[in-house]
Motif scaffolding. Sequence first.
Motif, short mmCIF file in Angstrom:
data_model
loop_
_atom_site.label_atom_id
_atom_site.label_comp_id
_atom_site.label_asym_id
_atom_site.label_seq_id
_atom_site.Cartn_x
_atom_site.Cartn_y
_atom_site.Cartn_z
N VAL A 341 0.85 -1.19 0.00
CA VAL A 341 0.00 0.00 0.00
C VAL A 341 0.88 1.23 0.00
CG1 VAL A 341 -1.89 -1.16 1.19
CG2 VAL A 341 -0.17 0.06 2.52
N GLU A 342 0.41 2.29 -0.62
CA GLU A 342 1.13 3.56 -0.64
C GLU A 342 0.38 4.57 0.21
OE1 GLU A 342 1.79 4.83 -4.65
OE2 GLU A 342 3.65 3.69 -4.79
N VAL A 343 1.12 5.31 1.02
CA VAL A 343 0.53 6.31 1.91
C VAL A 343 1.17 7.67 1.62
CG1 VAL A 343 0.01 4.64 3.72
CG2 VAL A 343 2.23 5.80 3.72
N SER A 344 0.55 8.71 2.12
CA SER A 344 1.06 10.06 1.89
C SER A 344 2.44 10.23 2.52
CB SER A 344 0.09 11.09 2.48
OG SER A 344 0.65 12.39 2.44
N ALA A 345 3.32 10.91 1.79
CA ALA A 345 4.68 11.15 2.29
C ALA A 345 4.76 12.40 3.16
CB ALA A 345 5.65 11.29 1.12
N ALA A 346 3.64 13.11 3.34
CA ALA A 346 3.66 14.38 4.06
C ALA A 346 4.11 14.20 5.51
CB ALA A 346 2.27 15.01 4.03
N TYR A 347 5.17 14.89 5.87
CA TYR A 347 5.68 14.99 7.25
C TYR A 347 6.26 13.69 7.81
CZ TYR A 347 2.88 19.24 6.97
OH TYR A 347 2.34 20.43 6.57
N THR A 348 6.44 12.67 7.00
CA THR A 348 6.98 11.41 7.54
C THR A 348 8.43 11.55 7.99
OG1 THR A 348 7.50 10.72 5.28
CG2 THR A 348 5.44 9.92 6.22
N SER A 349 9.15 12.52 7.44
CA SER A 349 10.54 12.72 7.86
C SER A 349 10.67 13.80 8.94
CB SER A 349 11.41 13.12 6.66
OG SER A 349 10.98 14.36 6.13
N GLN A 350 9.55 14.51 9.24
CA GLN A 350 9.60 15.60 10.21
C GLN A 350 8.87 15.26 11.50
OE1 GLN A 350 8.15 19.24 8.42
NE2 GLN A 350 9.04 18.74 6.42
N HIS A 366 22.48 16.63 7.88
CA HIS A 366 23.92 16.44 7.70
C HIS A 366 24.45 15.27 8.55
CE1 HIS A 366 24.24 20.04 5.26
NE2 HIS A 366 23.56 20.71 6.18
N HIS A 367 23.90 15.13 9.75
CA HIS A 367 24.33 14.04 10.62
C HIS A 367 23.35 12.86 10.60
CE1 HIS A 367 26.49 17.57 12.31
NE2 HIS A 367 27.44 16.68 12.52
N HIS A 368 22.27 12.99 9.77
CA HIS A 368 21.28 11.91 9.60
C HIS A 368 20.70 11.50 10.96
CE1 HIS A 368 22.47 11.67 5.41
NE2 HIS A 368 23.73 11.61 5.81
N GLU A 369 20.28 12.51 11.71
CA GLU A 369 19.74 12.25 13.04
C GLU A 369 18.47 13.07 13.26
OE1 GLU A 369 21.85 11.70 17.28
OE2 GLU A 369 21.82 13.78 16.59
N TYR A 370 17.54 12.47 13.99
CA TYR A 370 16.32 13.16 14.37
C TYR A 370 16.33 13.33 15.88
CZ TYR A 370 11.40 14.48 14.63
OH TYR A 370 10.22 15.17 14.86
N HIS A 371 16.15 14.57 16.36
CA HIS A 371 16.19 14.86 17.79
C HIS A 371 14.99 15.71 18.15
CE1 HIS A 371 18.54 16.51 21.51
NE2 HIS A 371 17.58 15.66 21.84
N CYS A 372 14.06 15.15 18.95
CA CYS A 372 12.83 15.84 19.33
C CYS A 372 12.99 16.43 20.73
CB CYS A 372 11.66 14.86 19.31
SG CYS A 372 10.06 15.62 19.73
N PRO A 373 12.40 17.61 21.00
CA PRO A 373 12.46 18.19 22.35
C PRO A 373 11.89 17.28 23.43
CG PRO A 373 11.73 19.83 20.77
CD PRO A 373 11.78 18.53 20.03
N ASP A 380 17.48 9.41 11.23
CA ASP A 380 16.37 10.04 10.50
C ASP A 380 15.69 9.09 9.52
OD1 ASP A 380 18.51 9.94 8.78
OD2 ASP A 380 18.32 11.99 8.04
N ASP A 381 16.43 8.19 8.89
CA ASP A 381 15.80 7.21 8.00
C ASP A 381 14.91 6.24 8.80
OD1 ASP A 381 16.96 8.15 5.60
OD2 ASP A 381 18.83 7.13 6.08
N ARG A 382 15.36 5.87 9.98
CA ARG A 382 14.57 4.99 10.84
C ARG A 382 13.27 5.68 11.27
NH1 ARG A 382 14.19 3.81 16.50
NH2 ARG A 382 13.66 1.61 16.86
#
Length: 411
Positions: A341-350, A366-373, A380-382
Amino acid sequence: MELNLTIKVKLKLSNPKDALAFQEVCERYRQACNYVSDYVFNHNFELNSVRLNEVLYHDVRQRFHLKSQLTQSIFRTVAARYKTVQTQLRRNSNKYDSSKKDEDGKPVYITVQKDLNWLWHPIQFSQPQADLVRNRDWSIVDNGKTFSINTLKGRVKCGFFLKGFEEYFDGTWAFGLAKLVKSDKHWFLHISVKKEVSEMELTDIKHVVGIDRGLRQLVTTYDEKDKTTFYNGNAVLKKRGHYKELRRSLQARNTRNSKRRIRKMERRENRWMADVNHCLSKTLVSLYGSDTVFVLEDLIGVRFVTEQVAKSQRYEQVSWAFFQFGQMLTYKANKVGSMVVEVSAAYTSQRCPKCGTIKKSNRDKHHHEYHCPCGYRSNDDRVGAMNIQQLGTQYVSGVAHPKFEKQQANS
C-alpha cells in the motif's frame, strides 16, 4: 485477484534470414506508429483506437504494407503511449509563485495542470518494435518448445531460452500480448502473462512493514516488532559515480564510436539498477513471507534535490529507480499472498514517532539524526520508516487514506 506480469524471453535464431524478417516487421511497425502519432498530434489528440482505425486503417495498410492484425495493433500502441504521457503530465503539474502569502507568511503558489497540449512535437517511436496478438501474430507450438511469430514474409519458428521462466509455462498462467524487440544483437519477446491468485484479507495480517526509500540508505524497514533493518546505498552511489565519469569522458570525445559506447553503457547501467531493485524486493518478500502489508510512501512529485545536493553529485543522488522498486515489490508480494500500500509522504521525515510533534528543524540532515524536544532521538531514516509503519497500521485499522496533519507541539 488477477496478477499481471511481463516476462522477457530470449529467442534462439538458427537462420540469419529470421533476424532480417524480424528487423523488417519491427521497422515497418515503428514507421507506421510515427505516422499515426503525427495524425494524433495534429487532430486534437484523438486517442480512441476505434476512430483511428476508421480513419487510417486502409491508408496505413497501403502505405506500410502491413498485415491486418499488425495494423490494428498500431492504433492501440500509439493511443496507449499518449495516454501514458498524459498521466505523467497530470502528475507533474506546474507551480507558480502568486506573490501572495498565507496566514503563516508562506508563499502561495498557483497550480497549473498539464495535459497533452503541453507537447511541442508528436511522440516519436525510436526503437523498432512490434506488438503481437496471442494466437494471431504469435503462438507456442511443438509442445511448448517453439514460438511461431508472424512477419511480413510469413511465419518464423524459433526456440527460446526457458531457464528462469519455467513456472510461467506450467499451464497455470495465461499468455497475452507480446512485444518483439531487439537488444544489442539479440531478439526478445516480452510476453504479458496473468494468473488468478488469492487476495490477501486484512483480517489475516501477520506483519506491517514500513519502508523508507532513500539514497544513503536505499531501503530502511521498520516492523510491528520494533525491528529496524538498513540496506546501505553507499556502494550503489559509488558505482553510479563511476558510470557518470565514464559517460563524461565518452561525451568529451564526441565521436560516433563514443556515442555507441554510451548507449551500450546506459543499457548496462539500467540492467544493473534493475538487478539491485530485484534483489532488494526479493529479500524483503522472502524475509516476511505471506500475509504482510508492505507500506511505501507515495513519491509522485517528490524529488531528492531538496537536501541541496551539490551539483556534481546530483546525478548519483537523484535518478535512482524508486518507482521500479515499488513495482517489483508489489508483484512479488502479491505472488506470495501479501500486499503493498502507498501512503502520503507528508511529514513522515519531520514527525516524532513518539510524541507526534511535527517540526522540520528536528531533523539534522547532515548528521542523519532526528532529535525531538521530548527527548526522543534516532536515525532520520529509521524515523521515516517508523512513521510510514504507523500510517500502514492506520490503513489496516480501516483508515482509507491515512495522513499526518501538522499540529502544534504539546506543551
